[in-house]
Design a protein around this motif. Structure first.
Motif, PDB file in Angstrom:
ATOM      1  N   LEU A  34      44.278  35.562  45.034  1.00 36.79           N
ATOM      2  CA  LEU A  34      43.117  36.408  44.794  1.00 36.79           C
ATOM      3  C   LEU A  34      43.403  37.414  43.685  1.00 36.79           C
ATOM      4  CD1 LEU A  34      40.241  36.948  45.713  1.00 36.79           C
ATOM      5  CD2 LEU A  34      41.138  38.591  47.374  1.00 36.79           C
ATOM      6  N   HIS A  35      44.633  37.910  43.644  1.00 35.99           N
ATOM      7  CA  HIS A  35      45.039  38.829  42.571  1.00 35.99           C
ATOM      8  C   HIS A  35      44.890  38.134  41.219  1.00 35.99           C
ATOM      9  CE1 HIS A  35      47.481  41.532  40.136  1.00 35.99           C
ATOM     10  NE2 HIS A  35      47.507  42.392  41.151  1.00 35.99           N
ATOM     11  N   GLN A  36      45.302  36.886  41.154  1.00 37.12           N
ATOM     12  CA  GLN A  36      45.194  36.118  39.918  1.00 37.12           C
ATOM     13  C   GLN A  36      43.743  35.987  39.476  1.00 37.12           C
ATOM     14  OE1 GLN A  36      46.438  32.034  40.377  1.00 37.12           O
ATOM     15  NE2 GLN A  36      47.285  31.985  38.312  1.00 37.12           N
ATOM     16  N   ALA A  37      42.851  35.708  40.425  1.00 37.13           N
ATOM     17  CA  ALA A  37      41.434  35.534  40.091  1.00 37.13           C
ATOM     18  C   ALA A  37      40.805  36.839  39.619  1.00 37.13           C
ATOM     19  CB  ALA A  37      40.684  34.996  41.308  1.00 37.13           C
ATOM     20  N   VAL A  38      40.989  37.911  40.374  1.00 35.21           N
ATOM     21  CA  VAL A  38      40.337  39.180  40.032  1.00 35.21           C
ATOM     22  C   VAL A  38      40.945  39.770  38.759  1.00 35.21           C
ATOM     23  CG1 VAL A  38      39.770  41.495  40.864  1.00 35.21           C
ATOM     24  CG2 VAL A  38      39.786  39.576  42.460  1.00 35.21           C
ATOM     25  N   THR A  39      42.244  39.579  38.544  1.00 41.25           N
ATOM     26  CA  THR A  39      42.861  40.060  37.300  1.00 41.25           C
ATOM     27  C   THR A  39      42.220  39.401  36.090  1.00 41.25           C
ATOM     28  OG1 THR A  39      44.988  40.498  38.385  1.00 41.25           O
ATOM     29  CG2 THR A  39      45.016  40.188  36.010  1.00 41.25           C
ATOM     30  N   ASN A  40      41.970  38.115  36.171  1.00 42.92           N
ATOM     31  CA  ASN A  40      41.313  37.420  35.064  1.00 42.92           C
ATOM     32  C   ASN A  40      39.910  37.951  34.834  1.00 42.92           C
ATOM     33  OD1 ASN A  40      43.487  35.775  34.461  1.00 42.92           O
ATOM     34  ND2 ASN A  40      42.790  34.088  35.731  1.00 42.92           N
ATOM     35  N   LEU A  41      39.197  38.271  35.911  1.00 44.33           N
ATOM     36  CA  LEU A  41      37.843  38.811  35.768  1.00 44.33           C
ATOM     37  C   LEU A  41      37.871  40.202  35.134  1.00 44.33           C
ATOM     38  CD1 LEU A  41      36.171  37.773  39.155  1.00 44.33           C
ATOM     39  CD2 LEU A  41      36.172  36.565  36.971  1.00 44.33           C
ATOM     40  N   VAL A  42      38.807  41.037  35.570  1.00 40.21           N
ATOM     41  CA  VAL A  42      38.906  42.384  34.999  1.00 40.21           C
ATOM     42  C   VAL A  42      39.325  42.320  33.536  1.00 40.21           C
ATOM     43  CG1 VAL A  42      40.138  44.584  35.135  1.00 40.21           C
ATOM     44  CG2 VAL A  42      39.355  43.466  37.234  1.00 40.21           C
ATOM     45  N   ASP A  43      40.295  41.478  33.235  1.00 37.00           N
ATOM     46  CA  ASP A  43      40.730  41.319  31.843  1.00 37.00           C
ATOM     47  C   ASP A  43      39.589  40.820  30.973  1.00 37.00           C
ATOM     48  OD1 ASP A  43      42.951  41.031  29.764  1.00 37.00           O
ATOM     49  OD2 ASP A  43      42.192  38.984  29.840  1.00 37.00           O
ATOM     50  N   ASN A  44      38.808  39.883  31.487  1.00 37.48           N
ATOM     51  CA  ASN A  44      37.651  39.367  30.755  1.00 37.48           C
ATOM     52  C   ASN A  44      36.629  40.479  30.498  1.00 37.48           C
ATOM     53  OD1 ASN A  44      36.172  36.795  29.834  1.00 37.48           O
ATOM     54  ND2 ASN A  44      34.679  37.706  31.213  1.00 37.48           N
ATOM     55  N   ALA A  45      36.386  41.310  31.517  1.00 32.13           N
ATOM     56  CA  ALA A  45      35.426  42.412  31.375  1.00 32.13           C
ATOM     57  C   ALA A  45      35.923  43.460  30.386  1.00 32.13           C
ATOM     58  CB  ALA A  45      35.173  43.052  32.736  1.00 32.13           C
ATOM     59  N   LEU A  46      37.211  43.765  30.402  1.00 28.71           N
ATOM     60  CA  LEU A  46      37.762  44.755  29.466  1.00 28.71           C
ATOM     61  C   LEU A  46      37.646  44.280  28.017  1.00 28.71           C
ATOM     62  CD1 LEU A  46      40.951  45.887  31.422  1.00 28.71           C
ATOM     63  CD2 LEU A  46      38.948  47.282  30.891  1.00 28.71           C
TER      64      LEU A  46
END
Length: 342
Positions: A239-251
């Motif tokens: 889950l950390h991997q998934a949400v990190t990718n989403l946050v990085d994408n948003a940034l």
């Protein structure tokens, strides 16, 4: 190839009638074939009773052979088509399919063969696309890095901190691409096993944001979890991997003037959790929303991303039997992850 077979669009098409297709057993079909041949042979003997024996026998044999050919054609044609399709697969052609109208064991085999052919065709197409996409993704940073290093070696440019930072950025981009390809490969092969545990959503999201932003980065991410004691049952690492990718994408897509918002709230299903990551970037058009989670799809972005982050996020979420989607929002882009109760 028989007279009833013709080649069309790379596939063998058989349109001759198959009168025994409704029967579910190959043994029953064989028995009916024998009975039909014997019945017609006897009928011919009766009709030609006044003929010389040799002529009556010849006619009975010809009629029996003709009936046998008509009935047996439908029984064996799937086998011939599978043989031709298998030979085509050996040369790399996975487009052929077998006509599977029979309800017996051979019909089941034909349907299984068609399913296998579709899987092999999809795998071959994915392999070709992957090779092409990876080659394209690797070419840009390697070319930029090679050009920079050649200029430094030739003395055209000085190896000052700014140019070394460019080289480092390209190297990090290559490293991210390789890491994401390895992650995606493990996820697709099912090699990743979930190690579920129950943990607080707020602490988890704050840790994701802290690692995504970095100690020297701007504090542009707001975490909002309601209720504050919300917990989720999931694999922390996946889950950390998934949400990190989403946050990085948003940034990368959001404006530097406003914050990215990461929300956590209970899902309508009891025990489930919804996590949303929202930015104020250009957003994703409705026509692209279903495609952004595919490999190497950027949704029109040209920011240098690999196009694998959202694909990895989707696979990680689906490992939890959850869903991920782009939802309507008043600003930018909002991606919602819904996790069911563990």
């Amino acid at each position: 190839m028989s007279a009833g077979d013709r080649v069309g669009g790379g596939r063998i098409v058989d349109r001759l009638p198959r009168p025994l297709d409704p029967f579910r057993s190959f043994k029953v079909k064989t028995g009916l074939l024998v009975v039909a041949a014997l019945f017609l042979a006897s009928l011919m003997f009766w009709v030609t009773a006044r003929w010389p024996f040799r002529y009556a026998l010849a006619l009975a044999m010809l009629v029996s052979l003709a009936v046998t050919q008509i009935l047996a054609h439908g029984m064996t044609s799937p086998l011939r088509e599978m043989t031709a399709a298998a030979r085509a697969m050996a040369t790399g052609d996975y487009s052929r399919r077998v006509r599977s109208t029979s309800r017996d064991e051979i019909g089941e085999l034909a349907r299984a063969f068609n399913s296998m052919a579709e899987d092999l065709e999809a795998a071959d197409r994915y392999r070709r696309e992957l090779i092409g996409n990876v080659s394209h993704e690797l070419r840009t940073p390697i070319s930029a890095l090679s050009a920079l290093l050649e200029n430094v070696v030739d003395g055209v440019e000085e190896p000052d901190p700014a140019r070394m930072q460019v080289a480092l950025d390209q190297t990090e981009r290559l490293g991210r691409l390789v890491a994401e390809l390895l992650d995606l490969s493990r996820l697709e092969e099912g090699a990743v096993q979930l190690d579920r545990e129950r943990f607080p959503v707020r602490d988890f999201l704050e840790d994701v944001v802290r690692q995504a932003v970095g100690p020297a980065g701007p504090r542009r991410v707001q975490v909002n979890v309601q209720p504050s004691g919300l917990c989720v049952d999931a694999d922390v690492a996946r889950l950390h991997q998934a949400v990190t990718n989403l946050v990085d994408n948003a940034l990368r897509h959001g404006s530097a003037r406003t914050q990215v918002v990461v929300r956590g709230r209970p899902a309508p299903e009891k025990g489930g959790v919804i996590i949303e990551v929202e930015d104020d970037g250009p957003g994703i058009s409705p026509g692209e929303r279903s495609r952004v989670f595919e490999r190497f799809t950027r949704g029109g972005s040209t920011d240098g991303g690999t196009g694998l982050g959202l694909a990895i996020a989707r696979w990680a979420v689906e490992l939890h039997d959850g869903s991920i989607e782009v939802v309507d929002t008043v600003r930018g882009c909002c991606i919602r992850v819904t996790l069911p109760a563990g």
